[in-house]
Scaffold this active site. Structure first.
Site, PDB file in Angstrom:
ATOM      1  NE  ARG B  22      -1.242   2.607   2.795  1.00 45.42           N
ATOM      2  CZ  ARG B  22      -0.749   3.761   3.232  1.00 45.42           C
ATOM      3  NH1 ARG B  22      -0.727   4.827   2.439  1.00 45.42           N
ATOM      4  NH2 ARG B  22      -0.228   3.861   4.452  1.00 45.42           N
ATOM      5  CB  CYS B 247      10.525  11.063   1.173  1.00 48.83           C
ATOM      6  SG  CYS B 247      10.130  12.572   2.059  1.00 48.83           S
TER       7      CYS B 247
END
Lengths: 328, 328
Positions: B22, B247
């Site tokens: 996920r 990120c």
């Protein structure tokens, strides 16, 4: 368990030895020009590092990347308070280094017989005999001398290394007048439990000597191991700018713990490393240009953890729309 | 300082939640075919992980990489003892997930107002209101429901986040019947001192709830932070196979803590993760082929720390020559 043990690290004075110029450059295929080496050492000198391992006085044939040891050591600007270290493999190297007025000689042998033979082409007994002569020469010249014990946390060929083997080598050189001992996790096999176990009581055992830990990040545990070292009261750490220096046994894996990443963590935890992190990051940013490839350091890519980013371009609009839903 | 605190971790039962399917896949540009996702979840299920975050029941337009949530959740083989989790952003998603018989819903909101607005396009108050409805729906369906609090250790836009903001959100959902709370270091800003400070006393404060830490390795501190979490008595950790998941605020930096690197460290320290590390490494080795690029995991490249290497080809000769010197 004591409450909040890491809070006790705040304000603790730590001492960082950058080994990139020696341990890092020695395995790089490019020859970094002498003037670039000097400029980088000079820049590192001004960051507040406690020590810099500048070069290695070895045979130019064995390590061509460091064939300019004399030139570098003689031409760098010495900053008071910084110790300039050189690795020496033998008495001839020690004489060359002492002639260049190094502040400290660094000697290397392995805790494991197989690694010592494979790496230094001597038995441990032969290494010990040869290095003992160098310790005496250094002490005769009133120069500090450190023993780096390779494979102190495991040997990539033999596997586990006996704690007694490590302690016995350290005890020997402590008795012979060495001024420092570094325990090296040469191929990144250490884990924090093991660091805790090996370091427990060492500061008392080798009282009066500088005790340093040298970790690799080969399995990602470098900073966690440093934390375990801190917890055991060790205040001196080797690290390499940019994480320069790989591992011959693990192609593609990272090598030395990255100096700026280590300093970043320690400072975030309130430790006093004496290092100007921004100046150190400027040094790290120069490295890829000198050696021609990217490095494993993280902070130089991501920025320090207090780095602020602007909100997305549509933030004001998003916010207004969200607030309007409350008014509706 | 207590003597040898890390020795107390030996034998401690820890619980690992892998979030790669996920949290990792959602930002990958490729669509991993449904049957490959199912095969990987099935393989992960057999490694002994405590939880697997399988997918997200969100709009296919928002996250096309996870547009096959129903198919994946319905076709995976459920291994008894493994909890299969899905992220849901709203009540409609929760209904879809409950219809697929997920074991646990994972809800997300941020501790910082700016990050909540930028990421979820709602104020924190709006998120809290919406998520509270979902918590009630989940409890009505006798299904576990976890709140992941993003930016719990700092916001990339606002900077420091108040501990009280984090605690207040956790307290609210604990009161509303949530079964778990995850503190997320969304952009890798946490350091071990901060982890220790935030986690001190949390297990007692949120007694009866599952308390999980979710770290990123953006500045290399992921495993060190997990060590600080262990020290504070936290036994549940999120991590991502291969370190999958980057990120958005730090291009080139690593994202989630890598599951196999975390498990490798924990097992080396004698913790009981319940995970078959070799099976997990086999899963990690498949990932680059599925997503088309290398990952940040270290152990999959370097091998476990007990990996043995053969001595160099000329070792016998080297050894013989060294021994001959003693006989001469």
């Amino acid at each position: 368990m004591a409450a909040l043990p890491f809070h006790g690290f705040q304000g603790r004075r730590l001492y960082i030895n950058d080994v990139a110029m020696r341990d890092g450059l020695q395995i790089e295929p490019v020859f970094v020009p002498t003037e670039d080496k000097i400029a980088l050492v000079n820049a590192l000198s001004r960051t507040g590092l406690a020590k810099i391992e500048v070069t290695s006085f070895t045979s130019p044939k064995a390590i061509p990347a460091l064939r300019d040891a004399e030139a570098v050591m003689k031409q760098i600007e010495r900053v008071p308070g910084v110790a300039y270290v050189a690795l020496v493999p033998n008495l001839r190297g020690a004489e060359r280094a002492l002639e260049c007025r190094v502040d400290e000689l660094n000697l290397v042998m392995s805790a494991s017989e197989t690694h010592n033979l494979a790496n230094l082409r001597m038995t441990r007994a032969q290494s010990r005999h040869g290095l003992t002569e160098i310790v005496r020469a250094a002490r005769g010249a009133a120069t500090a001398v450190n023993i780096s014990i390779s494979t102190a946390f495991g040997c990539p060929m033999e596997g586990a290394v006996g704690v007694d083997d490590v302690l016995e080598i350290g005890d020997w050189f402590a008795g012979e007048g060495a001024t420092g001992i570094t325990l090296c996790d040469t191929t990144g096999m250490a884990n924090p439990l093991q660091v805790e176990a090996l370091c427990d009581g060492l500061a008392e055992r080798w009282k009066g000597l500088e005790l340093t830990l040298h970790f690799h990040n080969t399995r990602g545990m470098g900073l966690a191991n440093a934390l375990a070292g801190l917890n055991a009261g060790i205040v001196r750490y080797d690290a390499s700018l940019g994480g320069l220096g790989g591992c011959p046994y693990a192609p593609g894996a990272t090598g030395n713990v990255c100096t700026e990443d280590l300093v970043h963590m320690l400072q975030a935890m309130g430790c006093d490393t004496g290092v100007d992190l921004d100046a150190l990051l400027d040094c790290a940013a120069q490295l890829p240009g000198l050696i021609g490839h990217e490095l494993s350091g993280q902070v130089v890519k991501a920025g320090k953890s207090d780095r602020r980013h602007a909100p997305p371009a549509d933030f004001a609009e998003t916010r207004e729309r969200a607030l309007a839903r409350d008014r509706a």
